[in-house]
Scaffold this active site. Structure first.
Site: not given
Ligand code: ADP
Length: 181
Positions: A16-17, A30, A40, A127
């Site tokens: 988790d980032i 976005n 986000d 996306y």
């Molecule tokens: P986008 O709209 O740019 O596609 P998303 O947030 O929907 O962005 O997804 C981008 C990537 O981030 C996906 O691989 C998703 O699984 C991942 N993701 C979602 N939540 C987290 C998090 N808390 N930490 C890291 N990566 C995440």
């Protein structure tokens, strides 16, 4: 997986980032900087309302670019809001825009004198950018950037699921192998 690029560290981890201990966390934003689901939503939830207040003041950020705010309650000092492209099949300049979103994030970080930065996989969630196509762009853009002169000495890709993690490992291994050969 970890690689050394010109004395700088490039790490791929699963997780988790929002929990990363780095100077800056990159958000998959976005272009309206209006917040959303996925990474986000997680960043705004964990960081609190100050991040959204600053996003509103910025008003937006073009696709392929990146804008910076402070990080509210997160451990990081900054959130860099990167806007990747929506996947439309691959012939709408998606690769250029994705590379540009990563590169602009790194440039913004460098302007702030940031030493460590964590990226999610931009554009591969809502996306719909296919991870096997996105991973080589992400890894090669970061490797090329940190080869040069920059304040950044550590980049972490924080991948949320197994298949994205695997795609990034494969892409990085291939990129490093090509450079050796
Ligand atoms: P986008 O709209 O740019 O596609 P998303 O947030 O929907 O962005 O997804 C981008 C990537 O981030 C996906 O691989 C998703 O699984 C991942 N993701 C979602 N939540 C987290 C998090 N808390 N930490 C890291 N990566 C995440």
């Amino acid at each position: 997986m970890q690689a050394n690029v010109n004395g700088k560290i490039l790490q791929l981890v699963q997780g988790d980032i929002t929990r990363q201990e780095v100077d800056a966390i990159v958000n998959a934003a976005n272009s309206g900087l209006r917040g959303g689901g996925g990474v986000d939503g997680a960043i705004h939830r964990a960081g609190g309302p100050e991040i959204m207040r600053q996003c509103r003041r910025l008003g937006g950020c073009p696709t392929g670019s990146a804008c910076v705010t402070t990080a509210g309650r997160l451990r990081a000092r900054f959130v860099i809001h990167a806007v990747g492209p929506v996947w439309h099949g691959g012939s709408s300049d998606e690769a250029t825009l994705l590379g540009s979103a990563y590169r602009r994030s790194l440039e913004v970080a460098d302007e702030k004198g940031i030493t460590s930065i964590a990226f999610p996989s931009l554009s591969t969630g809502a996306y719909r950018y296919p991870p096997p196509a996105a991973a080589p762009i992400a890894t090669s853009t970061v490797v090329d950037f940190i080869k040069g002169k920059t304040s950044i000495n550590k980049v972490v890709f924080v991948l949320f699921n197994d298949s994205t993690y695997e795609a990034f490992c494969q892409a990085l291994e291939q990129h490093l192998r090509q450079e050796d050969g």
